[in-house]
Design an enzyme around this catalytic site. Sequence first.
Site, PDB file in Angstrom:
ATOM      1  N   GLY A  74      44.533   0.856  41.155  1.00 23.93           N
ATOM      2  CA  GLY A  74      45.174  -0.408  40.812  1.00 23.93           C
ATOM      3  C   GLY A  74      44.081  -1.450  40.715  1.00 23.93           C
ATOM      4  N   VAL A  75      44.021  -2.337  41.674  1.00 27.35           N
ATOM      5  CA  VAL A  75      43.039  -3.419  41.732  1.00 27.35           C
ATOM      6  C   VAL A  75      43.055  -4.184  40.408  1.00 27.35           C
ATOM      7  CG1 VAL A  75      40.722  -4.066  42.501  1.00 27.35           C
ATOM      8  CG2 VAL A  75      41.688  -1.892  43.251  1.00 27.35           C
ATOM      9  N   HIS A  76      44.259  -4.560  40.009  1.00 25.88           N
ATOM     10  CA  HIS A  76      44.476  -5.354  38.798  1.00 25.88           C
ATOM     11  C   HIS A  76      45.909  -5.875  38.806  1.00 25.88           C
ATOM     12  CE1 HIS A  76      45.824  -1.285  37.438  1.00 25.88           C
ATOM     13  NE2 HIS A  76      46.796  -1.990  36.884  1.00 25.88           N
ATOM     14  N   ALA A  77      46.236  -6.659  37.804  1.00 24.68           N
ATOM     15  CA  ALA A  77      47.606  -7.137  37.592  1.00 24.68           C
ATOM     16  C   ALA A  77      47.940  -6.931  36.119  1.00 24.68           C
ATOM     17  CB  ALA A  77      47.725  -8.619  37.957  1.00 24.68           C
TER      18      ALA A  77
END
Length: 133
Positions: free
Chosen positions: A51-54
Amino acid sequence: MNNFSSPKIILLEGIVNESGSLHFFEYSEALPFSIKRSFWITEVPQGGKRGVHAHKKETQVLVALKGSVKVSLEGTSGSKHEFILDQPNKALILPAMFWSEVTFDKDTVLLVLSDQEFLESDYIRDKNEFDEY
């Protein structure tokens, strides 16, 4: 388009008996969008993060089919949420505009269902850029 403004856990229907467990996912009021993309993540080392995102528009549903993950989320308002997905009948609805970090246990298989096709321009991969929203 969807109408989810906050992340939430939903329980998937299933049949459990002596021959095993069958869980399923169908269009319903709990998830009123068509799935346009699905993918699964495997072989992430213990404690590894994905992930480490939007996403600007994309809503996802996450299900740990095997093992478990900790999902840490931050909304544009600064709200923080944490969820543990550790059963295959537990699904997390992850709306757009939440910064996500998913921490994996060993041998986890994470299924992700999306209401959008892949579009790189939908991703916010820089936390400082996300914080500006």
